[in-house]
Design a protein around this motif. Structure first.
Motif, mmCIF file in Angstrom:
data_model
loop_
_atom_site.group_PDB
_atom_site.id
_atom_site.type_symbol
_atom_site.label_atom_id
_atom_site.label_comp_id
_atom_site.label_asym_id
_atom_site.label_seq_id
_atom_site.Cartn_x
_atom_site.Cartn_y
_atom_site.Cartn_z
ATOM 1 N N ALA A 9 -7.070 4.602 0.919
ATOM 2 C CA ALA A 9 -6.080 4.355 -0.134
ATOM 3 C C ALA A 9 -6.063 5.494 -1.149
ATOM 4 N N MET A 10 -7.230 6.041 -1.429
ATOM 5 C CA MET A 10 -7.324 7.162 -2.362
ATOM 6 C C MET A 10 -6.586 8.379 -1.800
ATOM 7 N N LEU A 11 -6.793 8.667 -0.524
ATOM 8 C CA LEU A 11 -6.107 9.795 0.094
ATOM 9 C C LEU A 11 -4.605 9.553 0.175
ATOM 10 N N ALA A 12 -4.207 8.343 0.530
ATOM 11 C CA ALA A 12 -2.774 8.033 0.582
ATOM 12 C C ALA A 12 -2.144 8.195 -0.798
ATOM 13 N N ALA A 13 -2.892 7.853 -1.854
ATOM 14 C CA ALA A 13 -2.364 7.968 -3.214
ATOM 15 C C ALA A 13 -2.157 9.424 -3.615
ATOM 16 N N VAL A 14 -3.124 10.295 -3.310
ATOM 17 C CA VAL A 14 -2.953 11.696 -3.694
ATOM 18 C C VAL A 14 -1.873 12.365 -2.840
ATOM 19 N N LEU A 15 -1.710 11.884 -1.607
ATOM 20 C CA LEU A 15 -0.627 12.412 -0.775
ATOM 21 C C LEU A 15 0.732 12.013 -1.343
ATOM 22 N N ARG A 16 0.859 10.764 -1.765
ATOM 23 C CA ARG A 16 2.117 10.335 -2.378
ATOM 24 C C ARG A 16 2.422 11.123 -3.642
ATOM 25 N N SER A 17 1.387 11.425 -4.417
ATOM 26 C CA SER A 17 1.603 12.192 -5.649
ATOM 27 C C SER A 17 2.108 13.599 -5.353
ATOM 28 N N GLU B 60 -9.296 21.159 -3.418
ATOM 29 C CA GLU B 60 -9.586 22.585 -3.262
ATOM 30 C C GLU B 60 -9.092 23.158 -1.937
ATOM 31 N N TYR B 61 -8.951 22.323 -0.885
ATOM 32 C CA TYR B 61 -8.634 22.859 0.435
ATOM 33 C C TYR B 61 -7.458 22.141 1.126
ATOM 34 N N VAL B 62 -7.466 20.816 1.113
ATOM 35 C CA VAL B 62 -6.394 20.085 1.807
ATOM 36 C C VAL B 62 -5.068 20.264 1.077
ATOM 37 N N LEU B 63 -5.065 20.065 -0.234
ATOM 38 C CA LEU B 63 -3.827 20.220 -1.005
ATOM 39 C C LEU B 63 -3.210 21.605 -0.826
ATOM 40 N N PRO B 64 -3.984 22.707 -0.923
ATOM 41 C CA PRO B 64 -3.382 24.023 -0.650
ATOM 42 C C PRO B 64 -2.789 24.118 0.755
ATOM 43 N N LEU C 32 -1.531 21.636 2.574
ATOM 44 C CA LEU C 32 -0.288 20.869 2.563
ATOM 45 C C LEU C 32 0.841 21.668 1.924
ATOM 46 N N ARG C 33 0.537 22.334 0.835
ATOM 47 C CA ARG C 33 1.561 23.121 0.143
ATOM 48 C C ARG C 33 1.994 24.314 0.975
ATOM 49 N N LEU C 34 1.048 24.950 1.645
ATOM 50 C CA LEU C 34 1.403 26.068 2.523
ATOM 51 C C LEU C 34 2.311 25.592 3.654
ATOM 52 N N MET C 35 2.000 24.456 4.238
ATOM 53 C CA MET C 35 2.831 23.915 5.315
ATOM 54 C C MET C 35 4.237 23.600 4.814
ATOM 55 N N SER C 36 4.345 23.262 3.538
ATOM 56 C CA SER C 36 5.637 22.918 2.931
ATOM 57 C C SER C 36 6.387 24.130 2.411
ATOM 58 N N GLY C 37 5.844 25.336 2.648
ATOM 59 C CA GLY C 37 6.546 26.546 2.260
ATOM 60 C C GLY C 37 6.180 27.106 0.910
ATOM 61 N N ARG C 38 5.227 26.486 0.210
ATOM 62 C CA ARG C 38 4.855 26.996 -1.107
ATOM 63 C C ARG C 38 3.877 28.150 -0.987
ATOM 64 N N THR C 39 3.977 29.080 -1.915
ATOM 65 C CA THR C 39 3.022 30.188 -1.970
ATOM 66 C C THR C 39 2.016 29.981 -3.108
ATOM 67 N N ASP C 40 2.420 29.223 -4.136
ATOM 68 C CA ASP C 40 1.501 28.892 -5.237
ATOM 69 C C ASP C 40 0.741 27.633 -4.846
ATOM 70 N N CYS C 41 -0.162 27.786 -3.897
ATOM 71 C CA CYS C 41 -0.724 26.600 -3.248
ATOM 72 C C CYS C 41 -1.979 26.057 -3.920
ATOM 73 N N PHE C 42 -2.725 26.887 -4.610
ATOM 74 C CA PHE C 42 -4.004 26.441 -5.163
ATOM 75 C C PHE C 42 -3.824 25.842 -6.559
ATOM 76 N N LEU C 43 -4.823 25.079 -6.984
ATOM 77 C CA LEU C 43 -4.798 24.499 -8.318
ATOM 78 C C LEU C 43 -4.676 25.589 -9.373
ATOM 79 N N ALA C 44 -3.928 25.300 -10.415
ATOM 80 C CA ALA C 44 -3.848 26.227 -11.544
ATOM 81 C C ALA C 44 -5.230 26.361 -12.167
ATOM 82 N N LYS C 45 -5.584 27.558 -12.578
ATOM 83 C CA LYS C 45 -6.911 27.756 -13.146
ATOM 84 C C LYS C 45 -6.827 28.592 -14.414
#
Length: 434
Positions: A238-246, A342-346, A348-361
């Motif tokens: 459920a936690m993973l499904a929630a962050v995916l929905r976000s 740190e790894y899955v979200l980037p 996912l973003r790369l697969m979706s065509g984003r280049t700004d894939c990592f968390l803002a720091k």
């Protein structure tokens, strides 16, 4: 928040020497040789993850997706000279002093089908967004005009040429690039493009994700569901499904399997055939009932890396099976979330065509002293403001209570294994940072 931060005089040094395999590992100096660094892991993800094929969608449904084509404006915006104020269109040279009186000969309002023409020495009542009459060079806002029954007394002097006039194409000219390829689409993008009658666009597809949960000790929570001794409520799925929905990913399926090798193989085979990405939770370590690694090899998943030189989240597996990306996440929930952000979200973003894939720091001063031992980099759950960052109680890999209030992760490389209050540290902002 009260009760959530580390008191100033509490030392966290040595807190890893406890019976938790994600924090203390006998013979760790040997295992370091087979691990990749945090930076190596991120580079490997960037070089491995494919961009999904584009799809044509109604523009109103594309917020949060990435444009897969360059868009050229089919018209100028605005397409006619337009008033930016409610007021009176005039020729600026007719205003020779404050108190100049001009007869009002017509009105121009938004939606006028016929363009007015201004005769010198007259004024046209003009509303915001309405066409500017030919011959007019400026609009005097109504607050600077005294009105009689049939005349406008202009109290502004001088009136600059072009005042309150939106010129043709001031926003964009016909034939100009309205939006380059790889633009991340926002509600503002929708409004801008619809204003040019661009209502359908090509965007990169969001990935579908399959989640595999393993563990005989796990029980699905629900009303009236009681735990027997040795069991825990399962929350990772459920936690993973929630962050995916976000992240705008709604095509998610979840499979639960017992600690059984054949069942794990079958479930992973089906998930990799059906989804763009597969996430498994638990079962990737080397215990007698950890079958995920064996199952991944059995179905032909190519290993890119296994284990990262970090705490928490060391036993992360990343691989690829044809066009499907696979992450085998550690079972401890805090480790799962750290690895996701740190790894899955980037990925996912790369697969979706984003280049700004990592968390803002950013770099922020830390509020409390912190130190650790060993050769693994640290990720600490934290609360951050624009001024400082505070590590939270409960940094162990099984503790979610601190993650529940965290809005950032502190990243401490092993070369920065001791920090004092006020020292600058690297902070990764979670997507809901505010």
């Amino acid at each position: 928040m009260k009760g959530t931060t580390v008191p100033e005089k509490v030392s966290l040094t040595g807190r890893f020497f406890r019976y938790d395999p994600d924090f203390f590992f006998i013979g760790e100096e040997i295992n370091q040789l087979s691990m990749v660094s945090v930076q190596e892991a991120k580079s490997l993800i960037q070089s491995t993850v494919p961009v999904l094929y584009p799809e044509q969608k109604n523009l109103s449904e594309t917020v949060g997706q990435v444009l897969a084509e360059e868009l050229v404006s089919p018209l100028a915006l605005p397409p006619f000279r337009q008033s930016s104020m409610d007021g009176y269109a005039v020729h600026h040279a007719d205003i020779t002093r404050a108190g100049t009186l001009l007869p009002v000969v017509a009105e121009s309002r938004a939606g006028n089908a016929t363009l007015q023409t201004l005769q010198r020495g007259t004024a046209v009542h003009t509303l915001t967004g309405a066409p500017i009459p030919d011959g007019a060079t400026a609009v005097v806002m109504k607050e600077k005009v005294d009105r009689t029954a049939d005349a406008a007394i202009i109290q502004q002097f001088p009136v600059p040429d072009g005042q309150n006039v939106r010129s043709v194409g001031q926003q964009i000219q016909k034939g100009d690039v309205a939006m380059p390829k790889s633009t991340y689409l926002t509600p503002g993008s929708v409004g801008f493009l619809l204003g040019m009658n661009i209502h359908s666009v090509k965007v990169y597809r969001k990935p579908s994700v399959g989640i595999l949960v393993t563990g005989d000790e796990l029980v699905q929570p629900g009303d009236g569901v009681a735990l027997e001794f040795g069991q825990i409520y399962e929350s990772n799925s459920a936690m993973l499904a929630a962050v995916l929905r976000s992240e705008g990913i709604d095509d998610v399926s979840i499979r639960y399997v017992a600690d059984n090798e054949a069942a794990t193989i079958q479930a992973l085979r089906e998930l990799t055939e059906q989804h763009d990405m597969v996430l498994s939770s638990g079962g990737i370590s080397v215990g007698a009932y950890d079958f995920v690694g064996t199952a991944l090899r059995e179905i032909g998943v190519e290993e890119v890396f296994y284990k990262i030189r970090q705490r928490p989240g060391k036993p992360l597996f990343f691989g690829r099976n044809d066009d499907t990306i696979v992450f085998a996440l550690p079972g401890n929930p805090a480790s799962t979330l750290v690895c996701y952000y740190e790894y899955v979200l980037p990925a996912l973003r790369l697969m979706s065509g984003r280049t700004d894939c990592f968390l803002a720091k950013l770099k922020l001063p830390i509020t409390h002293a912190f130190s650790f031992q060993g050769e693994r980099d640290e990720f600490l759950k934290a609360t951050a403001t624009t001024e400082a960052v505070t590590p939270l109680y409960g940094q162990e890999s099984f503790v979610l209570r601190s993650f529940a209030i965290a809005n950032a992760l502190i990243y401490l490389p092993s070369s920065q294994n001791s920090v004092q209050p006020g020292d600058l540290v690297e902070v990764h902002l979670l997507p809901f940072f505010f």
